[in-house]
Design an enzyme around this catalytic site. Structure first.
Site, mmCIF file in Angstrom:
data_model
loop_
_atom_site.group_PDB
_atom_site.id
_atom_site.type_symbol
_atom_site.label_atom_id
_atom_site.label_comp_id
_atom_site.label_asym_id
_atom_site.label_seq_id
_atom_site.Cartn_x
_atom_site.Cartn_y
_atom_site.Cartn_z
ATOM 1 N N ASP A 265 0.828 -1.203 0.000
ATOM 2 C CA ASP A 265 0.000 0.000 0.000
ATOM 3 C C ASP A 265 0.867 1.260 0.000
ATOM 4 O O ASP A 265 2.018 1.236 0.415
ATOM 5 C CB ASP A 265 -0.891 0.038 1.255
ATOM 6 C CG ASP A 265 -1.920 -1.071 1.243
ATOM 7 O OD1 ASP A 265 -2.269 -1.550 0.159
ATOM 8 O OD2 ASP A 265 -2.374 -1.427 2.351
HETATM 9 N N1 URA Z 1 -1.485 -5.933 3.774
HETATM 10 C C1 URA Z 1 -1.940 -4.662 3.811
HETATM 11 O O1 URA Z 1 -2.974 -4.392 4.366
HETATM 12 N N2 URA Z 1 -1.215 -3.724 3.192
HETATM 13 C C2 URA Z 1 -0.049 -3.969 2.553
HETATM 14 O O2 URA Z 1 0.571 -3.060 2.012
HETATM 15 C C3 URA Z 1 0.399 -5.295 2.530
HETATM 16 C C4 URA Z 1 -0.329 -6.257 3.162
#
Ligand code: URA
Length: 237
Positions: free
Chosen positions: A103
């Site tokens: 993310d």
């Molecule tokens: N899970 C999440 O919620 N975000 C990420 O970036 C990776 C795994």
């Protein structure tokens, strides 16, 4: 990774995309020993391609680990013009793409590669490797929460596989906890959704490890190329 034949020819510097299409239509291109005249034929990283009987040189494969900082998108292009993980490696003479996603506000280990075979191998549901995350969450996990995380829980339309959970630190005064969570699969926002489903929203998230690849020796924004040995080990996972 499969790609269209004319794109591969263009990438290999044979001719422009348009001119490569003409070569294909003229019957001058062979894939694995057979003449191909169909535009858009998909070829893999391993296909042997020849033009007028001359094998083309495919781009060599490279894989890096990037310590993705927070505030960076992990797509190749961002419609809002934000900085992308690809920008961090723009000094390299080849285009590398992320293996999966982190993310925008998540930091940590991100593999970047032009090795389609490796990327497919790592992302195949059957092979999905351990990913170790460290999350700062709101509140404190109960025994029941930990049991659910470990055993698997229903999120959207899937059930998470068995996970490992380790409480690293409890900060009662700030009503939060630092938790290490190891999962195998990589659904969109999976870690955040797992904690949120238990009533403990994630405030901060980082990925500390992907398989056996960690962040040792790197600070945010740094990257290093993986060795042949590391790549062989990843392919064996
Ligand atoms: N899970 C999440 O919620 N975000 C990420 O970036 C990776 C795994």
């Amino acid at each position: 990774m499969e790609e269209r034949l004319q794109k591969v020819l263009a990438q290999a510097g044979v001719a422009s995309r348009r001119a490569s299409e003409k070569l294909i239509q003229a019957g001058r291109v062979m894939v694995d020993g057979k003449i191909v005249t169909e535009l858009g034929t998909k070829v893999s990283t391993f296909s042997n391609i020849a033009v007028d009987g001359e094998p083309i040189e495919r781009e060599s494969t490279h894989t890096y680990v990037l310590y993705k900082p927070r505030g960076v998108v992990s797509t190749a292009k961002d419609e809002k013009g934000r900085k992308t993980v690809v920008d961090f490696l723009s000094d390299l003479p080849y285009r590398l793409y992320p293996v999966g996603r982190l993310d925008y506000d998540t930091s940590g280990v991100l593999l970047m590669t032009n090795d389609g075979e490796l990327a497919n191998h790592l992302m195949h549901p059957r092979n999905e490797v351990d990913k170790v995350y460290v999350a700062r969450i709101k509140g404190q996990l109960t025994g029941d929460d930990i049991y659910k995380l470990k055993k698997g829980m229903r999120i959207d339309d899937y059930k998470t596989r068995k996970a490992k959970v380790k409480i690293l630190k409890t900060q009662r005064d700030k009503d939060r906890q630092i938790v290490q969570l190891t999962i195998h699969e990589g659904h969109y926002h999976q870690v955040k959704k797992m904690f949120k489903a238990l009533g403990h929203p994630v405030e901060k998230l980082s990925r500390e490890r992907y398989g056996f690849i960690d962040l040792e020796g790197l600070t945010a924004g740094d990257y290093r190329e993986l060795s042949h040995l590391e790549i062989d080990r990843l392919k064996a996972l």
